[in-house]
Structure formats: C-alpha cells, structure tokens
Design a protein around this motif. Structure first.
Motif, PDB file in Angstrom:
ATOM      1  N   VAL A  16     -36.929   3.767 -37.591  1.00  0.00           N
ATOM      2  CA  VAL A  16     -35.792   3.424 -38.526  1.00  0.00           C
ATOM      3  C   VAL A  16     -34.415   3.078 -37.529  1.00  0.00           C
ATOM      4  CG1 VAL A  16     -34.055   4.595 -40.038  1.00  0.00           C
ATOM      5  CG2 VAL A  16     -36.562   4.714 -40.335  1.00  0.00           C
ATOM      6  N   ASN A  17     -34.323   4.118 -36.570  1.00  0.00           N
ATOM      7  CA  ASN A  17     -33.395   3.959 -35.621  1.00  0.00           C
ATOM      8  C   ASN A  17     -33.431   2.899 -34.805  1.00  0.00           C
ATOM      9  OD1 ASN A  17     -32.430   6.364 -36.242  1.00  0.00           O
ATOM     10  ND2 ASN A  17     -33.514   7.635 -34.551  1.00  0.00           N
ATOM     11  N   ILE A  18     -34.554   2.304 -34.308  1.00  0.00           N
ATOM     12  CA  ILE A  18     -34.777   1.067 -33.662  1.00  0.00           C
ATOM     13  C   ILE A  18     -34.483  -0.445 -34.420  1.00  0.00           C
ATOM     14  CG2 ILE A  18     -36.265  -0.386 -32.337  1.00  0.00           C
ATOM     15  CD1 ILE A  18     -37.534   2.193 -31.191  1.00  0.00           C
ATOM     16  N   MET A  19     -34.944  -0.350 -35.840  1.00  0.00           N
ATOM     17  CA  MET A  19     -34.654  -1.503 -36.461  1.00  0.00           C
ATOM     18  C   MET A  19     -33.370  -1.425 -37.100  1.00  0.00           C
ATOM     19  SD  MET A  19     -37.470  -2.610 -36.380  1.00  0.00           S
ATOM     20  CE  MET A  19     -37.095  -4.020 -37.330  1.00  0.00           C
ATOM     21  N   LYS A  20     -32.697  -0.333 -37.298  1.00  0.00           N
ATOM     22  CA  LYS A  20     -31.276  -0.328 -37.464  1.00  0.00           C
ATOM     23  C   LYS A  20     -30.462  -0.842 -36.249  1.00  0.00           C
ATOM     24  CE  LYS A  20     -30.975   3.341 -41.046  1.00  0.00           C
ATOM     25  NZ  LYS A  20     -30.065   4.540 -41.446  1.00  0.00           N
ATOM     26  N   ALA A  21     -30.776  -0.429 -35.329  1.00  0.00           N
ATOM     27  CA  ALA A  21     -29.970  -1.049 -34.047  1.00  0.00           C
ATOM     28  C   ALA A  21     -30.062  -2.581 -33.869  1.00  0.00           C
ATOM     29  CB  ALA A  21     -30.530  -0.070 -32.576  1.00  0.00           C
ATOM     30  N   ALA A  22     -31.386  -2.838 -34.077  1.00  0.00           N
ATOM     31  CA  ALA A  22     -31.808  -4.167 -33.866  1.00  0.00           C
ATOM     32  C   ALA A  22     -31.232  -5.201 -34.914  1.00  0.00           C
ATOM     33  CB  ALA A  22     -33.209  -4.345 -34.080  1.00  0.00           C
ATOM     34  N   LEU A  23     -30.886  -4.817 -36.108  1.00  0.00           N
ATOM     35  CA  LEU A  23     -30.379  -5.418 -37.252  1.00  0.00           C
ATOM     36  C   LEU A  23     -28.725  -5.733 -37.200  1.00  0.00           C
ATOM     37  CD1 LEU A  23     -32.454  -3.928 -40.370  1.00  0.00           C
ATOM     38  CD2 LEU A  23     -32.202  -6.322 -39.528  1.00  0.00           C
ATOM     39  N   LEU A  24     -28.359  -4.560 -36.375  1.00  0.00           N
ATOM     40  CA  LEU A  24     -26.774  -4.859 -36.108  1.00  0.00           C
ATOM     41  C   LEU A  24     -26.339  -5.992 -35.408  1.00  0.00           C
ATOM     42  CD1 LEU A  24     -25.900  -1.090 -35.047  1.00  0.00           C
ATOM     43  CD2 LEU A  24     -25.177  -2.435 -36.987  1.00  0.00           C
ATOM     44  N   GLN A  25     -27.579  -6.717 -34.623  1.00  0.00           N
ATOM     45  CA  GLN A  25     -27.286  -8.093 -33.823  1.00  0.00           C
ATOM     46  C   GLN A  25     -27.306  -8.962 -34.713  1.00  0.00           C
ATOM     47  OE1 GLN A  25     -26.336  -7.708 -30.458  1.00  0.00           O
ATOM     48  NE2 GLN A  25     -26.520  -5.295 -30.864  1.00  0.00           N
ATOM     49  N   PHE A  26     -27.460  -9.023 -35.977  1.00  0.00           N
ATOM     50  CA  PHE A  26     -27.579 -10.001 -36.835  1.00  0.00           C
ATOM     51  C   PHE A  26     -26.336  -9.923 -37.885  1.00  0.00           C
ATOM     52  CE2 PHE A  26     -31.703  -9.527 -35.041  1.00  0.00           C
ATOM     53  CZ  PHE A  26     -32.219 -10.609 -35.044  1.00  0.00           C
TER      54      PHE A  26
ATOM     55  N   SER B 237     -43.166  -8.777 -46.802  1.00  0.00           N
ATOM     56  CA  SER B 237     -42.205  -8.457 -46.115  1.00  0.00           C
ATOM     57  C   SER B 237     -42.550  -8.122 -44.759  1.00  0.00           C
ATOM     58  CB  SER B 237     -42.206  -7.108 -46.281  1.00  0.00           C
ATOM     59  OG  SER B 237     -41.812  -6.867 -47.765  1.00  0.00           O
ATOM     60  N   MET B 238     -41.531  -7.822 -43.721  1.00  0.00           N
ATOM     61  CA  MET B 238     -41.755  -7.456 -42.088  1.00  0.00           C
ATOM     62  C   MET B 238     -42.437  -6.222 -42.218  1.00  0.00           C
ATOM     63  SD  MET B 238     -39.486  -7.778 -39.160  1.00  0.00           S
ATOM     64  CE  MET B 238     -39.942  -7.276 -37.327  1.00  0.00           C
ATOM     65  N   VAL B 239     -43.416  -6.160 -40.900  1.00  0.00           N
ATOM     66  CA  VAL B 239     -43.909  -4.779 -40.845  1.00  0.00           C
ATOM     67  C   VAL B 239     -43.629  -4.204 -39.716  1.00  0.00           C
ATOM     68  CG1 VAL B 239     -46.078  -3.387 -40.785  1.00  0.00           C
ATOM     69  CG2 VAL B 239     -45.878  -4.902 -42.556  1.00  0.00           C
ATOM     70  N   ALA B 240     -43.004  -2.675 -39.494  1.00  0.00           N
ATOM     71  CA  ALA B 240     -42.654  -2.309 -38.293  1.00  0.00           C
ATOM     72  C   ALA B 240     -43.539  -0.882 -38.114  1.00  0.00           C
ATOM     73  CB  ALA B 240     -41.252  -2.166 -37.888  1.00  0.00           C
ATOM     74  N   CYS B 241     -44.046  -0.923 -37.178  1.00  0.00           N
ATOM     75  CA  CYS B 241     -45.096   0.481 -37.158  1.00  0.00           C
ATOM     76  C   CYS B 241     -44.902   1.430 -35.738  1.00  0.00           C
ATOM     77  CB  CYS B 241     -46.406   0.210 -37.374  1.00  0.00           C
ATOM     78  SG  CYS B 241     -47.368  -0.320 -35.933  1.00  0.00           S
ATOM     79  N   THR B 242     -44.950   2.490 -36.217  1.00  0.00           N
ATOM     80  CA  THR B 242     -45.036   3.568 -34.922  1.00  0.00           C
ATOM     81  C   THR B 242     -46.324   4.496 -35.206  1.00  0.00           C
ATOM     82  OG1 THR B 242     -43.229   4.992 -36.278  1.00  0.00           O
ATOM     83  CG2 THR B 242     -42.608   3.762 -34.256  1.00  0.00           C
ATOM     84  N   MET B 243     -47.018   3.864 -34.811  1.00  0.00           N
ATOM     85  CA  MET B 243     -48.434   4.728 -34.915  1.00  0.00           C
ATOM     86  C   MET B 243     -49.262   5.164 -33.330  1.00  0.00           C
ATOM     87  SD  MET B 243     -48.876   4.457 -38.248  1.00  0.00           S
ATOM     88  CE  MET B 243     -50.566   4.505 -38.656  1.00  0.00           C
ATOM     89  N   VAL B 244     -49.512   6.160 -33.267  1.00  0.00           N
ATOM     90  CA  VAL B 244     -49.883   6.732 -32.176  1.00  0.00           C
ATOM     91  C   VAL B 244     -51.477   6.568 -31.744  1.00  0.00           C
ATOM     92  CG1 VAL B 244     -48.369   8.707 -31.588  1.00  0.00           C
ATOM     93  CG2 VAL B 244     -50.539   9.138 -32.728  1.00  0.00           C
ATOM     94  N   GLY B 245     -52.079   6.123 -32.779  1.00  0.00           N
ATOM     95  CA  GLY B 245     -53.479   5.945 -32.911  1.00  0.00           C
ATOM     96  C   GLY B 245     -53.988   4.430 -32.581  1.00  0.00           C
TER      97      GLY B 245
ATOM     98  N   HIS C 153     -44.516  -8.899 -37.911  1.00  0.00           N
ATOM     99  CA  HIS C 153     -44.930  -7.338 -37.443  1.00  0.00           C
ATOM    100  C   HIS C 153     -44.416  -7.035 -36.111  1.00  0.00           C
ATOM    101  CE1 HIS C 153     -48.285  -8.691 -35.757  1.00  0.00           C
ATOM    102  NE2 HIS C 153     -48.753  -7.446 -34.931  1.00  0.00           N
ATOM    103  N   VAL C 154     -44.026  -5.662 -35.815  1.00  0.00           N
ATOM    104  CA  VAL C 154     -43.809  -5.317 -34.656  1.00  0.00           C
ATOM    105  C   VAL C 154     -44.377  -3.808 -34.557  1.00  0.00           C
ATOM    106  CG1 VAL C 154     -41.364  -4.389 -35.414  1.00  0.00           C
ATOM    107  CG2 VAL C 154     -42.014  -4.586 -32.931  1.00  0.00           C
ATOM    108  N   ASP C 155     -45.272  -3.775 -33.226  1.00  0.00           N
ATOM    109  CA  ASP C 155     -45.796  -2.522 -33.131  1.00  0.00           C
ATOM    110  C   ASP C 155     -44.556  -1.831 -31.900  1.00  0.00           C
ATOM    111  OD1 ASP C 155     -47.041  -0.413 -32.039  1.00  0.00           O
ATOM    112  OD2 ASP C 155     -49.032  -1.496 -31.296  1.00  0.00           O
ATOM    113  N   ILE C 156     -44.000  -0.696 -32.482  1.00  0.00           N
ATOM    114  CA  ILE C 156     -42.644  -0.371 -31.539  1.00  0.00           C
ATOM    115  C   ILE C 156     -43.466   0.594 -30.484  1.00  0.00           C
ATOM    116  CG2 ILE C 156     -40.888   1.293 -31.818  1.00  0.00           C
ATOM    117  CD1 ILE C 156     -40.338   0.086 -34.569  1.00  0.00           C
ATOM    118  N   LEU C 157     -44.363   1.462 -30.924  1.00  0.00           N
ATOM    119  CA  LEU C 157     -44.780   2.358 -29.883  1.00  0.00           C
ATOM    120  C   LEU C 157     -46.080   1.962 -29.156  1.00  0.00           C
ATOM    121  CD1 LEU C 157     -44.185   5.152 -29.319  1.00  0.00           C
ATOM    122  CD2 LEU C 157     -45.937   6.025 -30.791  1.00  0.00           C
ATOM    123  N   GLY C 158     -46.866   1.053 -29.455  1.00  0.00           N
ATOM    124  CA  GLY C 158     -47.941   0.590 -28.895  1.00  0.00           C
ATOM    125  C   GLY C 158     -47.786   0.076 -27.491  1.00  0.00           C
ATOM    126  N   PRO C 159     -46.986  -0.900 -26.926  1.00  0.00           N
ATOM    127  CA  PRO C 159     -46.686  -1.497 -25.764  1.00  0.00           C
ATOM    128  C   PRO C 159     -46.139  -0.357 -24.864  1.00  0.00           C
ATOM    129  CG  PRO C 159     -45.598  -3.010 -27.319  1.00  0.00           C
ATOM    130  CD  PRO C 159     -46.388  -1.566 -28.332  1.00  0.00           C
TER     131      PRO C 159
END
Length: 269
Positions: A17-27, A58-66, A84-90
């Motif tokens: 949520v925090n990351i996507m909100k920060a990114a959305l502020l740029q638009f 919809s767009m999908v953003a995930c933070t999954m550790v598995g 989609h964006v894998d926030i935690l994976g990379p």
C-alpha cells in the motif's frame, strides 16, 4: 483500463500500500483505488482473488514471501494480460544471490517485528506514567511492580525493563508511609522489592546530599538500617513478594534477576 489495483499479500499488505501510494503520487490525478487482500495463505484463495482481478481487468501488486505463490501470480497475470508488479520478489532474489542462501519464506515476520516495537513503546509510556509512585491507576496491566528504598535504582531499572517490553510500576518504600491497598490486589508474585547493603546505600545517599545544605537523616546509617530491616520484614510478611539486592550490580544484572525471580529462568531479556 480499470481504476483499481489489487494488492495481494501473505502479510498485512501495508508495505505494498505504501509503495503504490508513493508511486501514484507521481501521476497527476490517477484516481486509482487500492483493494487490499491481506493474509492470503492458500492457492485456492489466491486464485479466486486473481479471477476477480481478471474480471475487473485490474492491475495486481503483490508482496508474497513464498516463491511458489509469486509464480502463481506472475503466471496468471501473464496468461490473462493483467498488469502486475512483484514488489518483494526481486529484492528477495537479489539478497539470496548476494548472501548465497535461500530466504526463509515466513509470512508475517515484519508484522511480528512491528508488534514487538509497539509493545516496547507502550511499555515505555506506561512505565513513565507510573514512575516513582505517580499513580497506581491501571496497576492490573503491570507486568512488574517494583518497590524500593530511595536510591536503590528503581527508576533506571524500571526503564530498562520497559525497553524490553515490560510494563513496570515503581513505588518508593518509606516506613512511615502505608503501602497502597492496590498493590495487594494484584498477582503478588509480580511484586519485587529492591534493597541495598546499608553501608553502600549510605555512600550513595551521602553523595547525593553533597550539594544540599540539610540536616536530614536521609543518609543516617542507623536510619538506613531501619529501612532495610523494614524491607526484610515486608518480605517475611508477604511470602510471594520477591527481593532483589542491587548492591554493586549493573542495571542489566538487576533487571535480569528480577525477570528470573518473577517469570523464571526460561524468560530472557
């Protein structure tokens, strides 16, 4: 294009949520809604959420550790044309390569760290409010109630314990002042008396009085002997109370001894 972003997490989802909100502020005027799905633990639940995202395009953003669940999200989104964006994976992959070890893949670890942090903050606030007998309100919430003669390290010990997450009330012991009845209404094993060898306590009190012009008996050895005997009498009378001698001990040593006395040696600071 959908105006919704599906956030899927096996934790609280707050990082995403925090990351996507920060990114959305740029638009300018993105007008996007975040739909959060937290604590997603099994594949059936995950696929059901993804199906709904597909219906709404919809767009999908995930933070999954598995890794397996991250792969499910990636494969589903690619097959169905969903952004989609894998926030935690990379980050996990990069750290795994750098450290040459595999991640634990334990959901909710950050939440546990946060909970421990907030527990310490709450304990610090509680202990500050209840320092030096200011109030006994909420005494049933206390993990420890420390009674002690003046200059036996009640306050520094209490705050050290609070930093470890223990809610502490500390109350001065004065033979001429009755002990509050509230102290007798709680679990008596939580009550700890701090005392010190009379000669050592006299030196500490005398050092404190050097800058004051007074005829007080505060540092009188005979008076201190009476106070120490008063402490021993309290412990004889109240068998479940604990006594800790702080003579020549560090705050850490005193705190450890208190925890062992009240909660047993399996409880570590």
């Amino acid at each position: 294009m959908s105006d919704k972003i599906y956030i899927i997490s096996d934790g609280t989802g707050q990082s995403a949520v925090n990351i996507m909100k920060a990114a959305l502020l740029q638009f300018s005027d993105p007008n996007m809604k975040l739909s959060v799905y937290a604590m997603v633990q099994d594949d059936t639940q995950l696929l059901s959420i993804l199906e709904h995202a597909k219906i709404e395009n919809s767009m999908v953003a995930c933070t999954m550790v598995g890794r397996e669940k991250r792969d499910i999200v990636k494969r589903f989104c690619e097959e169905n044309g969903l952004s989609h964006v894998d926030i935690l994976g990379p980050s996990l992959d990069a750290l795994s390569k750098h450290l040459n070890k595999e991640p634990m893949e334990l959901p909710g670890v950050l939440r546990k760290v946060d909970e421990k942090y907030f527990k310490r903050i709450e304990a610090m606030e509680f202990t500050l409010t209840h320092d030096d007998g200011k109030t006994l309100k909420g005494i049933h919430e206390a993990d420890l109630v420390i009674l002690g003669l003046s200059r036996t390290s009640k306050t520094p010990t209490s705050f050290y314990l609070a930093q470890q997450g223990f809610k502490v009330i500390n109350v001065p012991l004065v033979p001429e002042v009755p002990i509050s009845e509230d102290i007798f209404k709680i679990d008596q094993n939580k009550v700890v008396i701090l005392m010190m060898e009379p000669e050592v306590l006299q030196k500490i009190r005398s050092a404190r009085l050097r800058h004051y012009k007074t005829t007080s008996s505060y540092n009188s050895l005979s008076k201190i002997f009476e106070e120490v005997e008063f402490c021993y009498e309290l412990v004889r009378k109240h068998r479940r109370w604990n006594m800790v001698n702080t003579t020549n001990k560090s705050i850490e040593e005193t705190a450890r001894e208190i925890i062992h006395a009240v909660y047993g040696r399996d409880m570590e600071l």
